[in-house]
Design an enzyme around this catalytic site. Structure first.
Site, PDB file in Angstrom:
ATOM      1  NE  ARG A 264      77.680   8.536  40.754  1.00 51.81           N
ATOM      2  CZ  ARG A 264      77.965   8.635  42.062  1.00 51.81           C
ATOM      3  NH1 ARG A 264      78.857   9.512  42.469  1.00 51.81           N
ATOM      4  NH2 ARG A 264      77.360   7.865  42.947  1.00 51.81           N
ATOM      5  CG  HIS A 268      74.112  11.583  42.595  1.00 52.33           C
ATOM      6  ND1 HIS A 268      73.704  10.593  41.720  1.00 52.33           N
ATOM      7  CD2 HIS A 268      73.043  12.397  42.756  1.00 52.33           C
ATOM      8  CE1 HIS A 268      72.451  10.805  41.370  1.00 52.33           C
ATOM      9  NE2 HIS A 268      72.023  11.887  41.981  1.00 52.33           N
ATOM     10  CE1 TYR A 277      78.708   7.337  46.846  1.00 57.09           C
ATOM     11  CE2 TYR A 277      77.901   9.186  48.141  1.00 57.09           C
ATOM     12  CZ  TYR A 277      78.228   8.643  46.918  1.00 57.09           C
ATOM     13  OH  TYR A 277      78.084   9.384  45.773  1.00 57.09           O
TER      14      TYR A 277
END
Length: 375
Positions: A264, A268, A277
């Site tokens: 991805r 998100h 992260y």
């Protein structure tokens, strides 16, 4: 009892195209399962749909920043997984998507505005599931796995050769519904294909903190489900693997679990800060494996694609984006009482009571406005 070797995925993800677009000789196991380079016309169709899908995805992201959408989960980088499996479906098949699969729905022929309706909070799922043979985009993780297995079981009992494709993320494989869906489909030999788009993160949780399995594809073996893993950024390999998975399911041999290794590229959702992260170096590494660039390089090198056609499809994508902007920037006409439609086939007493309560509030509001105007 199936031979265990028939259930096991290839030791390495199936690949037909390298990151630079050059052809790769499939492994011995991949050849044994019939994976081969798809025809040029099929790859051209995948390439075009990815270009259109990528532009749609970028426009939807922009609409979110402009406040036209409440939220948008981008699938940029997962383009091959969003497009190739959809183009390989037949008209009578069913699709069970997640909230991240908007690009897949557009590829499936659903009006882009209807696809985004749910994400701007207008009206139910935005499209007719029966007419499109597409379940509502599922936000709760993995619940669509059970729905897909049940639908496929019903399909089989009717004696048709249709199947159900269930799109799912890696995080959803940690949910009970995923395992229940696999087990049900296996026991009843329901024609279901589960495609796990392993984009390496369940929001911010990396795969290493979700499972100790060598690959998510192995999770199907314990349920007696034939399993496979594929390079999810290789459109040719994804198309080849999904076609074989569909053929297996249609033949009455039961479900298939496919794990697509992908990434991805965006956060998100627009509410997420991915820099907390993952590193920029990691993103850069995956940028070099872009599925559109990879397939385009192959098609150009093989003489199947030229600059004129590339520009033609880019222009088509811009026209699609412009149309989407125009229609999404128009204020929707809403009917508040539609909130209560299609909740149940037969409205419950409580639902009817709530509807009348809202109707009363609307009538009261209108009356008050009229009185003020009269003054």
């Amino acid at each position: 009892m199936s031979d265990i070797t028939e259930l096991l995925p290839c030791p390495d993800p199936v690949q037909l195209l390298a990151a630079d677009g050059s052809a790769v000789e499939p492994s011995e196991q991949a050849r044994a399962r019939g994976y081969a380079m798809p025809a040029p016309e099929d790859l051209l169709a995948v390439w075009r749909a990815m270009v259109l899908g990528r532009r749609f995805d970028a426009q939807a992201t922009a609409l979110t920043k402009q406040g036209r959408l409440a939220v948008y989960p981008s699938s940029r980088g997962q383009d091959a997984c969003q497009v190739a499996p959809i183009l390989a479906l037949e008209e009578h098949d069913w699709l069970f998507p997640t909230y991240r699969d908007s690009m897949a729905l557009v590829t499936h022929g659903i009006d882009p505005v209807q696809v985004l309706t749910l994400l701007r909070g207008d009206w139910h799922c935005g499209y007719d599931p029966r007419a499109t043979r597409t379940a509502p985009q599922c936000t709760p993780l993995a619940t669509q796995a059970v729905h897909a297995a049940g639908a496929a079981h019903g399909i089989a009992r009717r004696g048709t050769d249709a199947l159900a494709l269930c799109l799912i993320g890696d995080g959803a494989t940690s949910e009970g519904d995923f395992h229940e869906g696999l087990n049900f489909a296996a026991v009843f030999e329901a024609p279901t294909v589960f495609l796990v788009q392993n984009n390496k993160y369940a929001i911010s949780v990396p795969l290493a903190k979700q499972t100790r399995a060598p690959a998510l594809a192995y999770k199907g073996v314990g349920y007696g489900v034939r399993s496979e893993q594929v390079d999810g950024n290789d459109p040719a390999a994804v198309l080849a693997v999904m076609r074989e998975a569909y053929a297996h399911a249609r033949s009455g041999k039961g479900p298939v679990l496919v794990e697509a290794h992908t990434y991805r590229m965006e956060a998100h959702t627009n509410a997420d800060d991915a820099t907390r992260y993952r590193t920029a170096d990691e993103v850069d590494e995956w940028t070099g494996q872009d599925p559109i660039v990879r397939l385009q390089a192959y098609l150009v090198a093989q003489g199947h694609l030229d600059d004129a056609r590339i520009q033609e499809v880019r222009d088509e994508a811009e026209a699609l984006a412009a149309d989407l902007r125009t229609r999404m920037n128009a204020e929707p006409t809403v009917e508040p009482l539609e909130l209560f439609d299609h909740v149940y086939a037969e409205p419950t007493p409580q639902l009817r009571e709530q509807r009348e309560m809202v109707r009363g509030e609307i009538d009261s509001h209108v009356t008050t406005e009229e009185m003020e105007e009269a003054r």
